[in-house]
Structure formats: structure tokens, C-alpha cells
Write a protein that holds these residues in place. Structure first.
Motif, mmCIF file in Angstrom:
data_model
loop_
_atom_site.group_PDB
_atom_site.id
_atom_site.type_symbol
_atom_site.label_atom_id
_atom_site.label_comp_id
_atom_site.label_asym_id
_atom_site.label_seq_id
_atom_site.Cartn_x
_atom_site.Cartn_y
_atom_site.Cartn_z
ATOM 1 N N GLY A 47 0.814 -1.210 0.000
ATOM 2 C CA GLY A 47 0.000 0.000 0.000
ATOM 3 C C GLY A 47 0.847 1.258 0.000
ATOM 4 O O GLY A 47 0.533 2.234 -0.692
ATOM 5 N N ASP A 48 1.947 1.241 0.780
ATOM 6 C CA ASP A 48 2.837 2.398 0.828
ATOM 7 C C ASP A 48 3.481 2.657 -0.534
ATOM 8 O O ASP A 48 3.612 3.812 -0.967
ATOM 9 C CB ASP A 48 3.928 2.178 1.885
ATOM 10 N N LEU A 49 3.909 1.569 -1.197
ATOM 11 C CA LEU A 49 4.498 1.718 -2.525
ATOM 12 C C LEU A 49 3.504 2.334 -3.502
ATOM 13 O O LEU A 49 3.844 3.244 -4.273
ATOM 14 C CB LEU A 49 4.956 0.347 -3.051
ATOM 15 N N MET A 50 2.278 1.833 -3.467
ATOM 16 C CA MET A 50 1.274 2.345 -4.394
ATOM 17 C C MET A 50 0.937 3.800 -4.094
ATOM 18 O O MET A 50 0.850 4.637 -5.001
ATOM 19 C CB MET A 50 0.006 1.486 -4.315
ATOM 20 N N ARG A 51 0.783 4.131 -2.819
ATOM 21 C CA ARG A 51 0.486 5.524 -2.464
ATOM 22 C C ARG A 51 1.647 6.446 -2.843
ATOM 23 O O ARG A 51 1.429 7.607 -3.194
ATOM 24 C CB ARG A 51 0.174 5.632 -0.970
ATOM 25 N N GLY A 52 2.872 5.925 -2.770
ATOM 26 C CA GLY A 52 4.023 6.726 -3.156
ATOM 27 C C GLY A 52 3.973 7.148 -4.613
ATOM 28 O O GLY A 52 4.489 8.216 -4.982
ATOM 29 N N HIS A 53 3.360 6.323 -5.463
ATOM 30 C CA HIS A 53 3.216 6.670 -6.883
ATOM 31 C C HIS A 53 2.000 7.568 -7.129
ATOM 32 O O HIS A 53 1.857 8.102 -8.231
ATOM 33 C CB HIS A 53 3.110 5.399 -7.728
ATOM 34 N N ASP A 54 1.116 7.676 -6.133
ATOM 35 C CA ASP A 54 -0.017 8.605 -6.165
ATOM 36 C C ASP A 54 -0.897 8.453 -7.410
ATOM 37 O O ASP A 54 -1.143 9.431 -8.133
ATOM 38 C CB ASP A 54 0.485 10.051 -6.060
#
Length: 232
Positions: A47-54
Motif C-alpha cells: 500500500g505504501d508503494l502504491m500511495r508513493g506513486h499517487d
């Protein structure tokens, strides 16, 4: 016959939670080893990785998922290739696959940038058109900032039950890339070039691969800057 109606991109807020969980589950599985087998931690990292790509739309979400997956798979292939028990053919397949997956990640990142640029341009166009229409009635105001979608519940909910049977379309894409890389003469030639460079410089193959990637990306950035400068 009228002109076709263009649909606005689906917002990430409108994506079905099951779709989000399916994609994030696949990413989390590849992070499980780094999370010491803790699936909740792997989910959090996914989830953090995906949110990092916004990602803001369904298309951006899919491209971000592919970008993350291609990079993870390339790393896994390189890690497996150092196994001394593998045959030379197996090592070459893994190296070729890693190279092809890295190229796929680069293409996906460029596509993601194009999609985002088009979305931003459309937001600006709509804001400018609205401003022009309202200008006679009132003093023009600065266009409102586009609303940024926050992570939907499906991206932060964790596994939420047994998802072991859920699979995305990504694995088939990965296998297809790995298989095609074995038959691609340009990939084979580049793998051999990296191998020769590693031997000449006294490097292990993975370090030589990293240096080649850095040099290639630097060359692409220089070419992009030159293209922009030529258009000024």
C-alpha cells in the motif's frame, strides 16, 4: 452518425475494493520475504508503494502496479541468477528476463508520465474554459486545484481474509516477457555485452548490470533534455 462520447477516466475512488485488493495482494506476495513472512507488513508495504506513486485514475493505478511489479520481478530474477547450482542456460534466461523486465518497467514509467501529463492538461483546459465562460459575469479567479484522491479503503485494508486464490493478470505478462526475452536477439546481445564488461572490469554480473542501467538512463535523460532544448 454523431461523434463518439469520450468518457472521463475512472477515479481511483470508484474502483471496486476487490480489484484493489487483488492487485495489492499480488504485490504483497513479492514483498513477503522482505517482511519476514509477515503478510500484514507486506500488505502495508504494498500500500505504501502504491500511495508513493499517487495514482489518481484506474489507468494510473494499473500502470503503477505494473511498474512496481516489473521492478520487483527484475530484482528477483537477478537474485536467483547468482545461484551456483543453476545451469548456464538457466542463468542466461534469468539475466535476459531481468533485462527485459527492466525495459518493460521503463516503458511503463514513460507511459505513466504521458497519462498524467494528459490528465493535467485536460484539467487545465477545463479550468481555462470555465474561467473564460465566467469572466464576463465576474472577475476571473485562479483555477481551483484539482482534487487529489486519497487512498481508497481497499488500499489500506490489509488482506481482509483469504485472498490466496485471487490472482491478477500480471503473472502471465511476466512469464510472457521472460519467454520472449530468451528469443530476442537484442536482449541476448545486451546480456553478452554486460557479461563481457563484467569480466573485463572484474565485477559481478549484477553490479555490471546496474552500471549499464545507470548509463542508459543518463543517456535517455540527456537525449530528452536535448529534444526539449531543440524545440525552444
Amino acid at each position: 452518425m454523431g461523434n463518439p462520447i469520450l468518457q472521463a477516466p475512472m477515479s481511483i475512488l470508484d474502483l471496486p475494493p476487490a480489484f484493489l485488493r487483488t492487485i495489492l495482494h499480488y504485490i504483497a506476495v513479492h514483498l513477503l520475504k522482505g517482511a519476514d513472512g509477515n503478510m500484514d507488513e507486506a500488505w502495508q508495504a504494498a500500500g505504501d508503494l502504491m500511495r508513493g506513486h499517487d495514482p489518481q485514475t484506474e489507468q494510473e493505478f494499473r500502470l503503477c502496479a505494473l511498474l512496481i511489479t516489473f521492478n520487483l520481478q527484475a530484482g528477483e530474477a537477478l537474485a536467483q541468477a547468482v545461484n551456483p547450482n543453476l545451469t548456464i542456460n538457466q542463468v542466461m534466461r534469468l539475466r535476459s528476463g531481468a533485462l527485459a523486465l527492466t525495459r518493460a518497467a521503463d516503458r511503463t514509467e514513460r507511459r505513466l508520465q504521458q497519462v498524467r501529463a494528459a490528465r493535467h492538461a485536460e484539467v487545465d483546459r477545463i479550468a481555462n474554459a470555465r474561467d473564460a465562460a465566467e469572466r464576463p459575469a465576474r472577475k476571473a479567479e485562479p483555477p481551483a486545484k484539482p482534487k487529489t484522491a486519497t487512498a481508497p479503503a481497499g488500499m489500506a485494508a490489509g488482506p481482509g481474509g483469504d485472498l490466496s486464490g485471487m490472482t491478477a493478470a500480471l503473472p502471465a505478462d511476466i512469464e510472457a516477457i521472460m519467454d520472449a526475452a530468451e528469443k530476442d536477439p537484442t536482449v541476448t546481445a545486451e546480456v553478452q555485452e554486460i557479461t563481457d564488461y563484467a569480466t573485463a572490469m572484474g565485477l559481478d554480473w549484477n553490479e555490471a548490470f546496474k552500471q549499464f542501467q545507470e548509463a542508459r538512463l543518463a543517456a535517455e535523460r540527456a537525449a530528452a533534455r536535448a529534444e526539449v532544448a531543440a524545440g525552444l
